[in-house]
Enzyme design. Structure first.
Site, PDB file in Angstrom:
ATOM      1  N   ARG A  36      17.747  63.456 -42.688  1.00 24.95           N
ATOM      2  CA  ARG A  36      18.036  64.289 -43.869  1.00 24.95           C
ATOM      3  C   ARG A  36      16.892  65.290 -44.031  1.00 24.95           C
ATOM      4  O   ARG A  36      15.724  64.923 -43.949  1.00 24.95           O
ATOM      5  CB  ARG A  36      18.151  63.389 -45.110  1.00 24.95           C
ATOM      6  CG  ARG A  36      18.576  64.120 -46.345  1.00 24.95           C
ATOM      7  CD  ARG A  36      20.079  64.395 -46.443  1.00 24.95           C
ATOM      8  NE  ARG A  36      20.850  63.199 -46.683  1.00 24.95           N
ATOM      9  CZ  ARG A  36      21.953  62.877 -46.015  1.00 24.95           C
ATOM     10  NH1 ARG A  36      22.409  63.656 -45.053  1.00 24.95           N
ATOM     11  NH2 ARG A  36      22.609  61.772 -46.294  1.00 24.95           N
TER      12      ARG A  36
ATOM     13  N   MET B 103      27.017  66.140 -32.171  1.00 23.50           N
ATOM     14  CA  MET B 103      26.112  66.587 -33.233  1.00 23.50           C
ATOM     15  C   MET B 103      24.674  66.313 -32.780  1.00 23.50           C
ATOM     16  O   MET B 103      24.365  65.208 -32.324  1.00 23.50           O
ATOM     17  CB  MET B 103      26.378  65.867 -34.559  1.00 23.50           C
ATOM     18  CG  MET B 103      25.619  66.526 -35.730  1.00 23.50           C
ATOM     19  SD  MET B 103      25.564  65.547 -37.259  1.00 23.50           S
ATOM     20  CE  MET B 103      27.203  65.809 -37.900  1.00 23.50           C
TER      21      MET B 103
ATOM     22  N   HIS C  62      19.697  64.252 -36.149  1.00 24.67           N
ATOM     23  CA  HIS C  62      18.765  64.726 -37.177  1.00 24.67           C
ATOM     24  C   HIS C  62      18.733  63.746 -38.333  1.00 24.67           C
ATOM     25  O   HIS C  62      19.687  62.972 -38.532  1.00 24.67           O
ATOM     26  CB  HIS C  62      19.167  66.121 -37.671  1.00 24.67           C
ATOM     27  CG  HIS C  62      20.497  66.149 -38.385  1.00 24.67           C
ATOM     28  ND1 HIS C  62      20.647  65.764 -39.699  1.00 24.67           N
ATOM     29  CD2 HIS C  62      21.738  66.503 -37.961  1.00 24.67           C
ATOM     30  CE1 HIS C  62      21.917  65.895 -40.045  1.00 24.67           C
ATOM     31  NE2 HIS C  62      22.609  66.329 -38.999  1.00 24.67           N
TER      32      HIS C  62
ATOM     33  N   TRP D  35      22.713  67.952 -50.791  1.00 22.92           N
ATOM     34  CA  TRP D  35      23.694  67.474 -49.801  1.00 22.92           C
ATOM     35  C   TRP D  35      24.977  66.940 -50.441  1.00 22.92           C
ATOM     36  O   TRP D  35      24.930  66.197 -51.412  1.00 22.92           O
ATOM     37  CB  TRP D  35      23.043  66.372 -48.948  1.00 22.92           C
ATOM     38  CG  TRP D  35      23.894  65.939 -47.800  1.00 22.92           C
ATOM     39  CD1 TRP D  35      23.856  66.428 -46.515  1.00 22.92           C
ATOM     40  CD2 TRP D  35      24.926  64.940 -47.821  1.00 22.92           C
ATOM     41  NE1 TRP D  35      24.806  65.802 -45.744  1.00 22.92           N
ATOM     42  CE2 TRP D  35      25.475  64.881 -46.517  1.00 22.92           C
ATOM     43  CE3 TRP D  35      25.447  64.115 -48.806  1.00 22.92           C
ATOM     44  CZ2 TRP D  35      26.508  64.008 -46.168  1.00 22.92           C
ATOM     45  CZ3 TRP D  35      26.490  63.246 -48.472  1.00 22.92           C
ATOM     46  CH2 TRP D  35      26.997  63.205 -47.165  1.00 22.92           C
TER      47      TRP D  35
ATOM     48  N   ASP E  33      28.367  74.304 -38.944  1.00 21.26           N
ATOM     49  CA  ASP E  33      27.033  73.713 -38.985  1.00 21.26           C
ATOM     50  C   ASP E  33      26.289  74.101 -37.717  1.00 21.26           C
ATOM     51  O   ASP E  33      26.903  74.261 -36.654  1.00 21.26           O
ATOM     52  CB  ASP E  33      27.141  72.179 -39.059  1.00 21.26           C
ATOM     53  CG  ASP E  33      27.535  71.698 -40.446  1.00 21.26           C
ATOM     54  OD1 ASP E  33      27.725  72.541 -41.337  1.00 21.26           O
ATOM     55  OD2 ASP E  33      27.650  70.468 -40.635  1.00 21.26           O
TER      56      ASP E  33
ATOM     57  N   ASP F  88      24.367  72.244 -36.031  1.00 14.13           N
ATOM     58  CA  ASP F  88      24.137  71.104 -35.135  1.00 14.13           C
ATOM     59  C   ASP F  88      25.403  70.630 -34.436  1.00 14.13           C
ATOM     60  O   ASP F  88      25.415  69.575 -33.806  1.00 14.13           O
ATOM     61  CB  ASP F  88      23.476  69.949 -35.892  1.00 14.13           C
ATOM     62  CG  ASP F  88      24.224  69.571 -37.162  1.00 14.13           C
ATOM     63  OD1 ASP F  88      25.442  69.840 -37.253  1.00 14.13           O
ATOM     64  OD2 ASP F  88      23.587  69.015 -38.081  1.00 14.13           O
TER      65      ASP F  88
ATOM     66  N   GLU G 195      30.471  69.826 -51.060  1.00 16.85           N
ATOM     67  CA  GLU G 195      30.967  71.209 -51.021  1.00 16.85           C
ATOM     68  C   GLU G 195      32.158  71.358 -50.079  1.00 16.85           C
ATOM     69  O   GLU G 195      33.058  72.155 -50.318  1.00 16.85           O
ATOM     70  CB  GLU G 195      29.833  72.172 -50.645  1.00 16.85           C
ATOM     71  CG  GLU G 195      29.511  72.358 -49.172  1.00 16.85           C
ATOM     72  CD  GLU G 195      29.033  71.108 -48.452  1.00 16.85           C
ATOM     73  OE1 GLU G 195      28.515  70.194 -49.123  1.00 16.85           O
ATOM     74  OE2 GLU G 195      29.186  71.038 -47.228  1.00 16.85           O
ATOM     75  N   ASP G 196      32.188  70.533 -49.013  1.00  8.33           N
ATOM     76  CA  ASP G 196      33.306  70.584 -48.063  1.00  8.33           C
ATOM     77  C   ASP G 196      34.579  70.011 -48.704  1.00  8.33           C
ATOM     78  O   ASP G 196      35.674  70.555 -48.531  1.00  8.33           O
ATOM     79  CB  ASP G 196      32.948  69.844 -46.761  1.00  8.33           C
ATOM     80  CG  ASP G 196      32.342  68.466 -47.008  1.00  8.33           C
ATOM     81  OD1 ASP G 196      31.935  68.167 -48.157  1.00  8.33           O
ATOM     82  OD2 ASP G 196      32.278  67.667 -46.052  1.00  8.33           O
TER      83      ASP G 196
HETATM   84  C1  UD2 Z   1      28.010  66.849 -43.264  1.00  4.03           C
HETATM   85  C2  UD2 Z   1      29.085  67.862 -42.944  1.00  4.03           C
HETATM   86  C3  UD2 Z   1      28.594  69.265 -43.310  1.00  4.03           C
HETATM   87  C4  UD2 Z   1      28.287  69.332 -44.792  1.00  4.03           C
HETATM   88  C5  UD2 Z   1      27.282  68.224 -45.128  1.00  4.03           C
HETATM   89  C6  UD2 Z   1      27.076  68.066 -46.612  1.00  4.03           C
HETATM   90  C7  UD2 Z   1      30.465  67.143 -41.084  1.00  4.03           C
HETATM   91  C8  UD2 Z   1      30.599  67.014 -39.627  1.00  4.03           C
HETATM   92  N1  UD2 Z   1      29.377  67.769 -41.531  1.00  4.03           N
HETATM   93  O1  UD2 Z   1      26.939  67.142 -42.385  1.00  4.03           O
HETATM   94  O2  UD2 Z   1      29.550  70.250 -42.966  1.00  4.03           O
HETATM   95  O3  UD2 Z   1      29.466  69.215 -45.525  1.00  4.03           O
HETATM   96  O4  UD2 Z   1      27.683  66.945 -44.639  1.00  4.03           O
HETATM   97  O5  UD2 Z   1      26.421  69.138 -47.163  1.00  4.03           O
HETATM   98  O6  UD2 Z   1      31.318  66.741 -41.825  1.00  4.03           O
HETATM   99  N2  UD2 Z   1      21.136  72.902 -42.878  1.00  4.03           N
HETATM  100  C9  UD2 Z   1      19.990  73.551 -42.417  1.00  4.03           C
HETATM  101  N3  UD2 Z   1      18.782  73.199 -42.916  1.00  4.03           N
HETATM  102  C10 UD2 Z   1      18.646  72.223 -43.859  1.00  4.03           C
HETATM  103  C11 UD2 Z   1      19.799  71.558 -44.290  1.00  4.03           C
HETATM  104  C12 UD2 Z   1      21.026  71.892 -43.796  1.00  4.03           C
HETATM  105  O7  UD2 Z   1      20.056  74.434 -41.569  1.00  4.03           O
HETATM  106  O8  UD2 Z   1      17.503  71.958 -44.264  1.00  4.03           O
HETATM  107  C13 UD2 Z   1      22.464  73.364 -42.417  1.00  4.03           C
HETATM  108  C14 UD2 Z   1      22.721  73.112 -40.951  1.00  4.03           C
HETATM  109  O9  UD2 Z   1      23.587  74.077 -40.451  1.00  4.03           O
HETATM  110  C15 UD2 Z   1      23.369  71.749 -41.004  1.00  4.03           C
HETATM  111  C16 UD2 Z   1      24.268  71.908 -42.221  1.00  4.03           C
HETATM  112  O10 UD2 Z   1      23.483  72.669 -43.127  1.00  4.03           O
HETATM  113  O11 UD2 Z   1      24.075  71.467 -39.827  1.00  4.03           O
HETATM  114  C17 UD2 Z   1      24.747  70.599 -42.858  1.00  4.03           C
HETATM  115  O12 UD2 Z   1      23.644  69.761 -43.172  1.00  4.03           O
HETATM  116  P1  UD2 Z   1      23.417  68.356 -42.429  1.00  4.03           P
HETATM  117  O13 UD2 Z   1      23.560  68.554 -40.971  1.00  4.03           O
HETATM  118  O14 UD2 Z   1      22.172  67.762 -42.910  1.00  4.03           O
HETATM  119  O15 UD2 Z   1      24.605  67.490 -43.013  1.00  4.03           O
HETATM  120  P2  UD2 Z   1      25.544  66.407 -42.254  1.00  4.03           P
HETATM  121  O16 UD2 Z   1      25.234  66.279 -40.820  1.00  4.03           O
HETATM  122  O17 UD2 Z   1      25.514  65.163 -43.057  1.00  4.03           O
HETATM  123 MN    MN Z   2      24.519  67.556 -39.323  1.00  8.73          MN
END
Ligand code: UD2
Ligand code: MN
Length: 352
Positions: free
Chosen positions: A300, A295, A298, A265, A203, A205, A268-269
């Site tokens: 959604r 992290m 941010h 969202w 990711d 972030d 997939e992981d």
């Molecule tokens: C969690 C997971 C992530 C992924 C996600 C569900 C952890 C620590 N992280 O992160 O790996 O499984 O849930 O999809 O478990 N991104 C963009 N632009 C966008 C949206 C997403 O660049 O508009 C990329 C970016 O690299 C981001 C990543 O996708 O870090 C995951 O998206 P998130 O940060 O919104 O998701 P998060 O923090 O809930």
């Molecule tokens: Mn994130």
């Protein structure tokens, strides 16, 4: 006949000449030394000066200046280099990482750009890296995050003595986001450039706060983001595999990559985790004391809303693994842009 005075004169002139020669050699050595410090600029890296395992508010920190063993020019030599040591010698341990400072790409280029080859490529100059690692970052509209990520990750990956390249896979347009498909595309596209043997899916972030957390593949797929500040440094579940995870080329091929059909969202992981177990592998993690991350805060993102269908799909991994993945990947590359800090590949993922 020998004249004593002549002899004395000869001896003193020989002595004078050898003194001059020694001085000249010394001067040449000094000049050369100066030159190498120009070729090897130093990267400042803020580190936490402590071997305490938990960060405290009163933690003191220093700027250390490490002379990186870096210069692409020196890698051009024909002599095969010895393998890099198993434990990279320049690691510093806990790092001070903060995201309050605004960091422009220009600043990051100034800090680390001179140590990289175009496209965000690096290889240790004095030894052969143990692994060739493609770092794949799924991306859309997170420029500030990317700047922080590049600022912190490049020095870490360099100190880890990896032969690596950074690939930012940018989803073009504003259709539903598909993190997993971007990862598959990164795998495919990076392999067109170089024979990478390990793939670090990260990711944008997530920044490690200890450089002993090596971005290296192992016998089983590896999950690196074990302890994240957002979750009070506690792993959410034993099956967590999101955030930062690494698979060798063989491991990734064995699971047919990620599924391409997780739009929006979530899930997939977990599906990738299921694939790994389904193919008879398990996962490994570094120690939670070392595998710590921050992290960047941010909300959604637009067009990456939670998709309830994804949770349902994670129950059907076994049904889909053979037909949905690397072998069914379709996309269109819109643009490939080489910055000194990264390769940006913009793609149309054909959102529904
Ligand atoms: C969690 C997971 C992530 C992924 C996600 C569900 C952890 C620590 N992280 O992160 O790996 O499984 O849930 O999809 O478990 N991104 C963009 N632009 C966008 C949206 C997403 O660049 O508009 C990329 C970016 O690299 C981001 C990543 O996708 O870090 C995951 O998206 P998130 O940060 O919104 O998701 P998060 O923090 O809930
Ligand atoms: Mn994130």
């Amino acid at each position: 006949m020998f004249n004593i005075r002549d002899m004395k004169e000869k001896i003193s002139s020989v002595l004078a000449l050898s003194a001059l020669f020694t001085l000249t050699c010394f001067a040449v050595f000094l000049l050369h030394d100066k030159d190498t410090s120009l070729v090897f600029p130093s990267v400042p890296q803020q580190v936490v000066k402590s071997n305490r395992s938990v960060f405290g508010a009163m933690m003191d920190h220093v700027w250390v200046t490490k002379t990186p063993d870096v210069s692409m020019e020196t890698t051009a030599t024909s002599e095969p280099l010895d393998p890099c040591p198993d434990t990279p010698p320049s690691l510093v341990g806990p790092l001070l990482v903060e995201f309050e400072t605004k960091r422009s790409l220009e600043l990051v280029r100034k800090q680390v750009g001179s140590l990289l080859q175009q496209g965000g490529r690096y290889r240790p100059p004095n030894c052969t890296a143990r692994q060739k690692v493609a770092v794949i970052v799924p991306f859309r509209n997170r420029s500030q995050h990317l700047n922080h990520w590049l600022y912190y990750l490049h020095p870490v990956l360099m100190r880890q003595q990896l032969d690596y390249g950074v690939y930012v896979i940018n989803q073009d347009g504003d259709g539903a986001f598909n993190r997993a498909k971007l990862m598959n595309i990164g795998f495919n596209e990076s392999l067109k450039e170089y024979d990478y043997d390990c793939f670090a899916f990260s990711d944008v972030d997530l920044v490690p706060i200890d450089d002993r957390n090596l971005y290296r593949c192992s016998d089983h797929p590896r999950h690196l983001s074990v302890a994240i500040d957002k979750f009070n440094y506690i792993l959410s579940s034993k099956t967590a595999f999101g955030g930062v995870s690494l698979l060798t080329q063989q491991q990734f091929l064995k699971v047919n990559g990620f599924s391409n059909t997780f739009w929006g969202w979530g899930g997939e992981d977990d599906d990738l985790y299921n694939r790994i177990i389904h193919r008879g592998m398990s996962i490994t993690r570094p120690d939670a004391q070392i595998a710590k991350y921050k992290m960047i805060k941010h909300g959604r993102d637009l067009h990456n809303e939670v998709n309830p269908e994804n949770a349902v799909k994670t129950q059907k991994t076994a049904e889909n693994i053979d037909t949905d993945g690397l072998n069914s990947l379709n996309f269109t590359v819109k643009e490939i842009m080489k910055d000194v800090l990264y390769t940006l590949i913009s793609v149309d993922v054909r959102s529904p």
